[in-house]
Design a protein around this motif. Structure first.
Motif, PDB file in Angstrom:
ATOM      1  N   THR A 196       0.819  -1.218   0.000  1.00 29.23           N
ATOM      2  CA  THR A 196       0.000   0.000   0.000  1.00 29.23           C
ATOM      3  C   THR A 196       0.848   1.261   0.000  1.00 29.23           C
ATOM      4  OG1 THR A 196      -0.154  -0.104   2.423  1.00 29.23           O
ATOM      5  CG2 THR A 196      -1.916  -1.162   1.155  1.00 29.23           C
ATOM      6  N   TYR A 197       2.038   1.194   0.593  1.00 26.49           N
ATOM      7  CA  TYR A 197       2.884   2.387   0.608  1.00 26.49           C
ATOM      8  C   TYR A 197       3.336   2.755  -0.802  1.00 26.49           C
ATOM      9  CZ  TYR A 197       6.780   5.530   1.453  1.00 26.49           C
ATOM     10  OH  TYR A 197       7.630   6.612   1.424  1.00 26.49           O
ATOM     11  N   GLN A 198       3.731   1.749  -1.598  1.00 26.25           N
ATOM     12  CA  GLN A 198       4.125   2.012  -2.983  1.00 26.25           C
ATOM     13  C   GLN A 198       2.972   2.671  -3.738  1.00 26.25           C
ATOM     14  OE1 GLN A 198       6.983   1.542  -4.458  1.00 26.25           O
ATOM     15  NE2 GLN A 198       8.139   0.339  -2.971  1.00 26.25           N
ATOM     16  N   GLU A 199       1.753   2.183  -3.508  1.00 25.56           N
ATOM     17  CA  GLU A 199       0.593   2.741  -4.201  1.00 25.56           C
ATOM     18  C   GLU A 199       0.331   4.184  -3.769  1.00 25.56           C
ATOM     19  OE1 GLU A 199      -2.555   0.022  -3.435  1.00 25.56           O
ATOM     20  OE2 GLU A 199      -1.611  -1.623  -4.529  1.00 25.56           O
ATOM     21  N   LYS A 200       0.515   4.453  -2.471  1.00 26.68           N
ATOM     22  CA  LYS A 200       0.287   5.813  -1.984  1.00 26.68           C
ATOM     23  C   LYS A 200       1.335   6.785  -2.530  1.00 26.68           C
ATOM     24  CE  LYS A 200      -2.216   4.668   2.267  1.00 26.68           C
ATOM     25  NZ  LYS A 200      -3.451   5.360   1.821  1.00 26.68           N
ATOM     26  N   VAL A 201       2.570   6.302  -2.682  1.00 26.72           N
ATOM     27  CA  VAL A 201       3.623   7.152  -3.256  1.00 26.72           C
ATOM     28  C   VAL A 201       3.258   7.520  -4.688  1.00 26.72           C
ATOM     29  CG1 VAL A 201       6.024   7.239  -4.024  1.00 26.72           C
ATOM     30  CG2 VAL A 201       5.474   6.302  -1.774  1.00 26.72           C
ATOM     31  N   LEU A 202       2.805   6.518  -5.454  1.00 27.52           N
ATOM     32  CA  LEU A 202       2.424   6.775  -6.849  1.00 27.52           C
ATOM     33  C   LEU A 202       1.204   7.690  -6.915  1.00 27.52           C
ATOM     34  CD1 LEU A 202       3.304   6.046  -9.700  1.00 27.52           C
ATOM     35  CD2 LEU A 202       1.651   4.177  -9.668  1.00 27.52           C
ATOM     36  N   GLU A 203       0.248   7.506  -6.010  1.00 24.61           N
ATOM     37  CA  GLU A 203      -0.926   8.373  -5.958  1.00 24.61           C
ATOM     38  C   GLU A 203      -0.509   9.816  -5.652  1.00 24.61           C
ATOM     39  OE1 GLU A 203      -3.623   6.824  -3.115  1.00 24.61           O
ATOM     40  OE2 GLU A 203      -4.029   4.974  -4.226  1.00 24.61           O
ATOM     41  N   LEU A 204       0.474   9.972  -4.740  1.00 26.12           N
ATOM     42  CA  LEU A 204       0.967  11.305  -4.396  1.00 26.12           C
ATOM     43  C   LEU A 204       1.584  11.987  -5.608  1.00 26.12           C
ATOM     44  CD1 LEU A 204       1.792  13.533  -2.371  1.00 26.12           C
ATOM     45  CD2 LEU A 204       3.843  12.188  -1.886  1.00 26.12           C
ATOM     46  N   VAL A 205       2.412  11.246  -6.358  1.00 20.29           N
ATOM     47  CA  VAL A 205       3.057  11.805  -7.547  1.00 20.29           C
ATOM     48  C   VAL A 205       2.014  12.218  -8.576  1.00 20.29           C
ATOM     49  CG1 VAL A 205       4.556  11.270  -9.506  1.00 20.29           C
ATOM     50  CG2 VAL A 205       5.199  10.520  -7.206  1.00 20.29           C
ATOM     51  N   GLN A 206       1.029  11.340  -8.807  1.00 17.73           N
ATOM     52  CA  GLN A 206       0.000  11.638  -9.806  1.00 17.73           C
ATOM     53  C   GLN A 206      -0.888  12.805  -9.369  1.00 17.73           C
ATOM     54  OE1 GLN A 206      -1.694   7.755  -9.959  1.00 17.73           O
ATOM     55  NE2 GLN A 206      -0.381   7.056 -11.635  1.00 17.73           N
ATOM     56  N   LYS A 216       0.001  15.319  -7.343  1.00 16.83           N
ATOM     57  CA  LYS A 216       0.756  16.567  -7.439  1.00 16.83           C
ATOM     58  C   LYS A 216       0.873  17.022  -8.889  1.00 16.83           C
ATOM     59  CE  LYS A 216       3.782  17.957  -4.731  1.00 16.83           C
ATOM     60  NZ  LYS A 216       4.990  18.324  -3.986  1.00 16.83           N
ATOM     61  N   ARG A 217       0.978  16.063  -9.796  1.00 13.45           N
ATOM     62  CA  ARG A 217       1.076  16.421 -11.206  1.00 13.45           C
ATOM     63  C   ARG A 217      -0.228  17.064 -11.685  1.00 13.45           C
ATOM     64  NH1 ARG A 217       2.802  12.396 -16.208  1.00 13.45           N
ATOM     65  NH2 ARG A 217       3.300  14.061 -17.686  1.00 13.45           N
ATOM     66  N   ALA A 218      -1.363  16.611 -11.099  1.00 15.49           N
ATOM     67  CA  ALA A 218      -2.668  17.147 -11.495  1.00 15.49           C
ATOM     68  C   ALA A 218      -3.082  18.339 -10.635  1.00 15.49           C
ATOM     69  CB  ALA A 218      -3.721  16.044 -11.391  1.00 15.49           C
ATOM     70  N   GLY A 219      -2.199  18.725  -9.683  1.00 17.17           N
ATOM     71  CA  GLY A 219      -2.510  19.875  -8.843  1.00 17.17           C
ATOM     72  C   GLY A 219      -3.388  19.548  -7.663  1.00 17.17           C
ATOM     73  N   GLY A 220      -3.530  18.257  -7.322  1.00 17.94           N
ATOM     74  CA  GLY A 220      -4.377  17.844  -6.206  1.00 17.94           C
ATOM     75  C   GLY A 220      -3.571  17.448  -4.988  1.00 17.94           C
ATOM     76  N   THR A 221      -4.260  16.837  -4.041  1.00 17.83           N
ATOM     77  CA  THR A 221      -3.629  16.367  -2.806  1.00 17.83           C
ATOM     78  C   THR A 221      -4.110  14.956  -2.508  1.00 17.83           C
ATOM     79  OG1 THR A 221      -5.416  17.311  -1.446  1.00 17.83           O
ATOM     80  CG2 THR A 221      -3.462  18.691  -1.847  1.00 17.83           C
ATOM     81  N   VAL A 222      -3.482  14.309  -1.526  1.00 19.32           N
ATOM     82  CA  VAL A 222      -3.902  12.978  -1.088  1.00 19.32           C
ATOM     83  C   VAL A 222      -4.124  13.000   0.421  1.00 19.32           C
ATOM     84  CG1 VAL A 222      -2.702  11.751  -2.927  1.00 19.32           C
ATOM     85  CG2 VAL A 222      -1.500  12.256  -0.800  1.00 19.32           C
ATOM     86  N   ARG A 273      17.742  18.273 -22.688  1.00 20.12           N
ATOM     87  CA  ARG A 273      16.617  19.190 -22.622  1.00 20.12           C
ATOM     88  C   ARG A 273      16.173  19.353 -21.179  1.00 20.12           C
ATOM     89  NH1 ARG A 273      14.642  15.570 -26.403  1.00 20.12           N
ATOM     90  NH2 ARG A 273      13.107  14.958 -24.873  1.00 20.12           N
ATOM     91  N   ARG A 274      15.533  20.462 -20.881  1.00 21.10           N
ATOM     92  CA  ARG A 274      14.975  20.726 -19.573  1.00 21.10           C
ATOM     93  C   ARG A 274      13.683  19.937 -19.408  1.00 21.10           C
ATOM     94  NH1 ARG A 274      18.280  22.202 -15.837  1.00 21.10           N
ATOM     95  NH2 ARG A 274      18.887  24.383 -15.785  1.00 21.10           N
ATOM     96  N   LYS A 275      13.466  19.382 -18.200  1.00 23.09           N
ATOM     97  CA  LYS A 275      12.215  18.687 -17.911  1.00 23.09           C
ATOM     98  C   LYS A 275      11.291  19.629 -17.160  1.00 23.09           C
ATOM     99  CE  LYS A 275      13.901  13.948 -17.690  1.00 23.09           C
ATOM    100  NZ  LYS A 275      13.982  12.736 -16.846  1.00 23.09           N
ATOM    101  N   LYS A 276      10.010  19.445 -17.340  1.00 21.52           N
ATOM    102  CA  LYS A 276       9.034  20.248 -16.630  1.00 21.52           C
ATOM    103  C   LYS A 276       9.049  19.871 -15.159  1.00 21.52           C
ATOM    104  CE  LYS A 276       4.069  21.194 -16.436  1.00 21.52           C
ATOM    105  NZ  LYS A 276       2.743  20.830 -16.993  1.00 21.52           N
ATOM    106  N   ARG A 277       9.028  20.859 -14.256  1.00 20.21           N
ATOM    107  CA  ARG A 277       9.062  20.601 -12.831  1.00 20.21           C
ATOM    108  C   ARG A 277       7.687  20.853 -12.233  1.00 20.21           C
ATOM    109  NH1 ARG A 277       9.805  23.723  -8.353  1.00 20.21           N
ATOM    110  NH2 ARG A 277      10.168  25.551  -9.650  1.00 20.21           N
ATOM    111  N   VAL A 278       7.210  19.887 -11.428  1.00 20.67           N
ATOM    112  CA  VAL A 278       5.932  20.041 -10.725  1.00 20.67           C
ATOM    113  C   VAL A 278       6.231  19.986  -9.243  1.00 20.67           C
ATOM    114  CG1 VAL A 278       3.648  19.101 -10.337  1.00 20.67           C
ATOM    115  CG2 VAL A 278       4.699  18.925 -12.604  1.00 20.67           C
ATOM    116  N   SER A 279       5.836  21.007  -8.496  1.00 26.94           N
ATOM    117  CA  SER A 279       6.135  21.032  -7.056  1.00 26.94           C
ATOM    118  C   SER A 279       4.841  21.063  -6.262  1.00 26.94           C
ATOM    119  CB  SER A 279       7.005  22.227  -6.711  1.00 26.94           C
ATOM    120  OG  SER A 279       6.379  23.419  -7.103  1.00 26.94           O
TER     121      SER A 279
END
Length: 363
Positions: free
Chosen positions: A223-233, A235-241, A357-363
């Protein structure tokens, strides 16, 4: 007999091949990794930028970067170092084993699980050895025994157990006896022999029985791996977990009986962890970890191909031309590199997925 490094591609490659021998019988086999890691890995960036942070080998006294050609190994003797050259280690390293000779067969039940390390699949070298393979598999299965052997792979000697699992042969690397730590010396809080009331013991056994389930590994997931991936996704969409629940408090010894009885009541009502895990396994939508892992393997394969192609091109250049390219690419430590090191550094640089090339940064 060919030995290749473990594969990162989708298709499996043998990590070792040779002859498995028992008595006067020889069985050519190939060895494959039985497991893989789904660890989510992050790159290190400087805060506020998309700039990668790289590690450098530096002299801790001068702070200057040290080229690979000037690095040796030193064994700390406490008051001094004994320096060992790479060539000296190669001279005493055992040669790669071309055979896996079983020296004896032991009862599987006598091998303590703590000795098992990593698991590999064994397959016959070709179809013509299928009968010998099946013979050894059936003999090990019926006798409930494992073949014990030692062999060398990647300049390291391994103690292994060969046994039958399902319809295949597996090889398990084992820890050496002197690698197993004594729990009495490692754990200072280990009780000698705590007294347990019979009533508490009976209630604890009742709880164990109430929570007993059939072993099904598919029921459990990281479940921790899944939560990490959910967090990344997210943040990329501008949401929270949602944040995780706090860890449960330790049980007070005085409340032990009450905690045991409450746990039994909860398990009987179907509210136990086992029931929750089974329900989650049925209702949980497919996670994207496998897709992410597949994309990662595809990128790794592409990077590997790009590096191989770049190496082939660079091999035809002179050292002067290689140095000029290293200068243009900003390769650190290039002034002290040999021709081979320049080729390797430039090939690695060319295989970088960003391609400069530069990569797009999402914070």
């Amino acid at each position: 007999m060919e030995e290749t490094p473990e594969a990162e591609d989708v298709m499996a490659h043998a990590v070792w091949s040779g002859a498995l021998t028992f008595g006067l019988v020889a069985l050519p086999v190939q060895m494959f990794s039985a497991t893989e890691s789904h660890t989510i890995r992050f790159n290190q960036l400087q805060r506020g930028t998309s700039d990668r942070v790289r590690n450098k080998r530096v002299n801790e006294r001068t702070g200057e970067e040290v080229p690979l050609t000037e690095i040796v190994k030193g064994y700390d003797m406490g008051d001094d170092y004994v320096v060992v050259e790479p060539g000296e280690l190669e001279e005493i390293a055992p040669g790669r084993s071309k055979s896996l000779e079983i020296s004896g067969f032991v009862d599987l039940d006598t091998i303590d699980p703590i000795y098992f390390d990593k698991t590999y699949y064994l397959g016959p070298k070709s179809q013509e050895y299928a009968k010998v393979y099946a013979l050894l598999h059936e003999a090990l299965s019926r006798s409930n025994r494992a073949g014990i052997a030692t062999f060398v792979m990647r300049n390291r000697e391994y103690l292994v157990a060969v046994k039958a699992e399902g319809d295949i042969l597996t090889l398990h690397t084992l820890h050496w006896a002197d690698e197993i730590r004594d729990p009495r010396t490692e754990i200072g809080t280990l009780p000698e022999r705590a007294k347990v009331a019979e009533r508490e013991l009976a209630t604890a056994v009742q709880l164990v029985e109430a929570l007993s389930v059939d072993w099904d590994p598919e029921t459990y997931h990281d479940t921790y791996q899944e939560k990490v991936l959910e967090l990344v996704q997210a943040k990329r969409a501008g949401g929270t977990v949602e944040k995780s629940e706090p860890a449960p408090r330790s049980t007070n010894v005085i409340d032990l009986m009450g905690a045991l009885q409450a746990s039994i009541d909860k398990a009987k009502s179907g509210g136990g962890k086992a029931a929750e895990a089974a329900e989650e396994a049925e209702l949980r939508p497919p996670v994207q970890l496998k897709d992410a892992a597949e994309k990662r393997r595809t990128r790794q394969a592409a990077k590997k191909g790009a590096k191989k192609s770049a190496t082939a091109e660079l091999e035809g250049l002179s050292k002067t031309e290689l140095y000029q390219r290293a200068t243009d690419a900003g390769i650190p430590g290039r002034s002290s590199m040999s021709r081979e090191e320049l080729v390797k550094a430039l090939a690695s640089h060319a295989a970088e997925p960003s391609g400069g090339r530069r990569k797009k940064r999402v914070s």
